[in-house]
Design a protein around this motif. Structure first.
Motif, PDB file in Angstrom:
ATOM      1  N   ALA A 116       0.847  -1.198   0.000  1.00 12.68           N
ATOM      2  CA  ALA A 116       0.000   0.000   0.000  1.00 12.68           C
ATOM      3  C   ALA A 116       0.876   1.240   0.000  1.00 12.68           C
ATOM      4  O   ALA A 116       1.936   1.258   0.636  1.00 12.68           O
ATOM      5  CB  ALA A 116      -0.883   0.021   1.251  1.00 12.68           C
ATOM      6  N   ILE A 155       8.643   3.829   1.906  1.00 18.00           N
ATOM      7  CA  ILE A 155       8.159   4.524   3.105  1.00 18.00           C
ATOM      8  C   ILE A 155       7.618   3.435   4.025  1.00 18.00           C
ATOM      9  O   ILE A 155       6.501   2.957   3.866  1.00 18.00           O
ATOM     10  CB  ILE A 155       7.077   5.585   2.769  1.00 18.00           C
ATOM     11  N   ASN A 156       8.509   3.023   4.957  1.00 16.34           N
ATOM     12  CA  ASN A 156       8.236   1.857   5.808  1.00 16.34           C
ATOM     13  C   ASN A 156       7.864   0.622   4.990  1.00 16.34           C
ATOM     14  O   ASN A 156       6.978  -0.159   5.374  1.00 16.34           O
ATOM     15  CB  ASN A 156       7.169   2.144   6.862  1.00 16.34           C
ATOM     16  N   ASP A 157       8.478   0.508   3.872  1.00 14.09           N
ATOM     17  CA  ASP A 157       8.276  -0.631   2.988  1.00 14.09           C
ATOM     18  C   ASP A 157       9.593  -0.908   2.268  1.00 14.09           C
ATOM     19  O   ASP A 157      10.459  -0.037   2.213  1.00 14.09           O
ATOM     20  CB  ASP A 157       7.179  -0.297   1.958  1.00 14.09           C
ATOM     21  N   ALA A 165       0.332   7.403   3.269  1.00 16.89           N
ATOM     22  CA  ALA A 165      -0.522   7.655   4.437  1.00 16.89           C
ATOM     23  C   ALA A 165      -0.003   8.839   5.266  1.00 16.89           C
ATOM     24  O   ALA A 165      -0.798   9.656   5.759  1.00 16.89           O
ATOM     25  CB  ALA A 165      -0.614   6.396   5.289  1.00 16.89           C
ATOM     26  N   ALA A 166       1.319   8.941   5.409  1.00 20.19           N
ATOM     27  CA  ALA A 166       1.892  10.013   6.237  1.00 20.19           C
ATOM     28  C   ALA A 166       1.504  11.387   5.699  1.00 20.19           C
ATOM     29  O   ALA A 166       1.058  12.268   6.445  1.00 20.19           O
ATOM     30  CB  ALA A 166       3.412   9.871   6.274  1.00 20.19           C
ATOM     31  N   TYR A 187       3.619   6.164  12.433  1.00 21.30           N
ATOM     32  CA  TYR A 187       2.696   5.095  12.019  1.00 21.30           C
ATOM     33  C   TYR A 187       2.442   4.217  13.242  1.00 21.30           C
ATOM     34  O   TYR A 187       3.324   4.050  14.072  1.00 21.30           O
ATOM     35  CB  TYR A 187       3.333   4.238  10.907  1.00 21.30           C
ATOM     36  N   LYS A 244      -7.298   7.595  11.042  1.00 23.20           N
ATOM     37  CA  LYS A 244      -7.527   6.145  10.999  1.00 23.20           C
ATOM     38  C   LYS A 244      -8.157   5.737   9.673  1.00 23.20           C
ATOM     39  O   LYS A 244      -9.046   6.427   9.172  1.00 23.20           O
ATOM     40  CB  LYS A 244      -8.458   5.820  12.185  1.00 23.20           C
ATOM     41  N   LEU A 290      -7.528   5.842   6.507  1.00 26.16           N
ATOM     42  CA  LEU A 290      -7.649   6.894   5.483  1.00 26.16           C
ATOM     43  C   LEU A 290      -8.073   6.308   4.142  1.00 26.16           C
ATOM     44  O   LEU A 290      -7.567   5.255   3.736  1.00 26.16           O
ATOM     45  CB  LEU A 290      -6.312   7.633   5.330  1.00 26.16           C
ATOM     46  N   LYS A 330     -10.627   4.791   3.377  1.00 21.54           N
ATOM     47  CA  LYS A 330     -11.448   3.573   3.460  1.00 21.54           C
ATOM     48  C   LYS A 330     -12.810   3.921   4.065  1.00 21.54           C
ATOM     49  O   LYS A 330     -13.029   5.045   4.540  1.00 21.54           O
ATOM     50  CB  LYS A 330     -10.756   2.523   4.328  1.00 21.54           C
ATOM     51  N   GLU A 366      -5.828   0.892  10.685  1.00 16.70           N
ATOM     52  CA  GLU A 366      -4.473   1.387  10.420  1.00 16.70           C
ATOM     53  C   GLU A 366      -4.444   2.863  10.817  1.00 16.70           C
ATOM     54  O   GLU A 366      -5.390   3.601  10.533  1.00 16.70           O
ATOM     55  CB  GLU A 366      -4.152   1.259   8.937  1.00 16.70           C
ATOM     56  N   PHE A 367      -3.358   3.269  11.453  1.00 15.90           N
ATOM     57  CA  PHE A 367      -3.329   4.610  12.044  1.00 15.90           C
ATOM     58  C   PHE A 367      -2.088   5.417  11.680  1.00 15.90           C
ATOM     59  O   PHE A 367      -0.992   4.867  11.616  1.00 15.90           O
ATOM     60  CB  PHE A 367      -3.330   4.500  13.571  1.00 15.90           C
TER      61      PHE A 367
HETATM   62  N1  SAM Z   1       4.174   2.661   2.275  1.00 13.67           N
HETATM   63  C1  SAM Z   1       3.025   3.030   3.063  1.00 13.67           C
HETATM   64  C2  SAM Z   1       2.732   4.532   2.849  1.00 13.67           C
HETATM   65  O1  SAM Z   1       3.127   5.076   1.824  1.00 13.67           O
HETATM   66  O2  SAM Z   1       2.075   5.140   3.696  1.00 13.67           O
HETATM   67  C3  SAM Z   1       3.183   2.658   4.520  1.00 13.67           C
HETATM   68  C4  SAM Z   1       3.351   1.190   4.760  1.00 13.67           C
HETATM   69  S1  SAM Z   1       3.520   0.745   6.431  1.00 13.67           S
HETATM   70  C5  SAM Z   1       4.062  -0.908   6.305  1.00 13.67           C
HETATM   71  C6  SAM Z   1       1.860   0.499   6.957  1.00 13.67           C
HETATM   72  C7  SAM Z   1       1.411   1.565   7.941  1.00 13.67           C
HETATM   73  O3  SAM Z   1       1.057   2.746   7.233  1.00 13.67           O
HETATM   74  C8  SAM Z   1       0.149   1.195   8.729  1.00 13.67           C
HETATM   75  O4  SAM Z   1       0.446   0.427   9.887  1.00 13.67           O
HETATM   76  C9  SAM Z   1      -0.380   2.548   9.107  1.00 13.67           C
HETATM   77  O5  SAM Z   1       0.325   3.093  10.193  1.00 13.67           O
HETATM   78  C10 SAM Z   1      -0.048   3.377   7.837  1.00 13.67           C
HETATM   79  N2  SAM Z   1      -1.175   3.313   6.898  1.00 13.67           N
HETATM   80  C11 SAM Z   1      -1.216   2.662   5.718  1.00 13.67           C
HETATM   81  N3  SAM Z   1      -2.419   2.833   5.139  1.00 13.67           N
HETATM   82  C12 SAM Z   1      -3.150   3.600   5.976  1.00 13.67           C
HETATM   83  C13 SAM Z   1      -4.473   4.134   5.937  1.00 13.67           C
HETATM   84  N4  SAM Z   1      -5.286   3.873   4.932  1.00 13.67           N
HETATM   85  N5  SAM Z   1      -4.890   4.898   6.973  1.00 13.67           N
HETATM   86  C14 SAM Z   1      -4.065   5.164   8.006  1.00 13.67           C
HETATM   87  N6  SAM Z   1      -2.813   4.683   8.090  1.00 13.67           N
HETATM   88  C15 SAM Z   1      -2.358   3.922   7.094  1.00 13.67           C
END
Ligand code: SAM
Length: 275
Positions: free
Chosen positions: A82, A87-89, A113-114, A158, A185, A187, A189, A216-217
């Motif tokens: 996602a 970015i944390n991936d 997400a950030a 995150y 939270k 986002l 969705k 997801e937050f």
């Molecule tokens: N690469 C991703 C990005 O560009 O945001 C982030 C991947 S990281 C493994 C997953 C974390 O991103 C989740 O635990 C949550 O903190 C955040 N995240 C991803 N999708 C989200 C969403 N739809 N709403 C809120 N936080 C989300």
């Protein structure tokens, strides 16, 4: 021989750009974190593509294979489960190796997400820092938070369902109960929720209905505002940590000694924290 870093949606499947779709259609290979998960997105987009698994624990080793493929003339897209890759991936080692080998790397930007959370937070967005996930263990997490106690920029974290409350409780312990936090939270969705509270109020709000803790937050946290009569926030953090182990009088005296502050002032701060 080009590597494309392609952002995919963070929830709503419509959040994919025309360029991303076009790139995913054209490349010879798509490197993905979870090929089954990405297979569903590609199926939704009507794209038949060869997938190649690239996750955190095999990235360094698999990057060499991908570099060879790129050098042989293939074009490759990197996607994650996602949002924006890297970015944390996974992706950092691969991109670094491409740059070291003079292989072209092209960004195909999109959801993250950030950034989505920051833009709706109402907190200063001219300067911010991205901290990703805090450490899983309490001591390491509290140490990380203590280092950020006087950070003036807006902070982005995150967090996952099962650690959300622990993290917020630690933020309250280290930064005090008045710290302003925006919780974003799910986002894009169905259950998208964006709320703004002081950390103590946010903990109560989450406890009032445990379903609020699921999803997801992103946490967006107000940076520290310095005023002239401010006490060094590091002193307050030290006081709070000592207060857990020692009588308040002693904790205030030791903190006063370390930071050159007045014992009584710290004692009063400690008293109000106990109430
Ligand atoms: N690469 C991703 C990005 O560009 O945001 C982030 C991947 S990281 C493994 C997953 C974390 O991103 C989740 O635990 C949550 O903190 C955040 N995240 C991803 N999708 C989200 C969403 N739809 N709403 C809120 N936080 C989300």
């Amino acid at each position: 021989m080009t590597l494309y870093i392609v952002a995919t949606p963070i929830g709503n499947l419509d959040d994919i750009t025309l360029r991303a779709i076009d790139t995913l259609k054209r490349v010879d290979l798509i490197a993905a974190e979870d090929t089954r998960h990405s297979g569903l997105l590609l199926q939704h987009l009507g794209i038949k593509a060869k997938l190649f698994a690239l996750h955190d624990h095999n990235e360094q080793e698999k990057s060499n294979v991908l570099i060879e493929k790129l050098q042989s003339g293939l074009s490759i897209a990197l996607i994650s489960d996602a949002g924006t890759p890297l970015i944390n991936d996974p992706g950092y080692h691969l991109v670094k190796a491409c740059r070291e080998n003079d292989i072209k790397v092209v960004p195909i930007p999109g959801a993250c997400a950030a950034i989505a959370a920051l833009c709706v937070s109402g907190l200063p967005s001219d300067k911010f820092i991205y901290e990703g996930f805090l450490p899983a263990k309490t001591k390491a997490r509290q140490d990380s938070l203590a280092k950020l106690i006087d950070e003036p920029r807006t902070m982005i974290f995150y967090e996952s369902t099962h650690r959300l409350l622990d993290t917020l409780n630690d933020m309250q312990t280290i930064w005090g109960s008045d710290k302003q936090i925006i919780l974003a939270k799910e986002l894009t969705k169905t259950w998208e929720t964006i709320v703004s509270f002081k950390v103590s109020e946010l903990i109560n709000w989450l406890n009032e209905d445990p379903t609020r803790q699921k999803g997801e937050f992103v946490l967006i946290v107000h940076g520290h505002n310095k005023t002239d009569d401010d006490i060094d926030p590091k002193a307050i953090s030290t006081l709070k940590l000592l207060q857990k182990e020692l009588p308040l009088k002693k904790a205030a005296a030791i903190t006063a000694e370390i930071y050159g502050l007045k014992k009584n002032q710290l004692y009063q701060i400690g008293l109000s924290a106990e109430q």
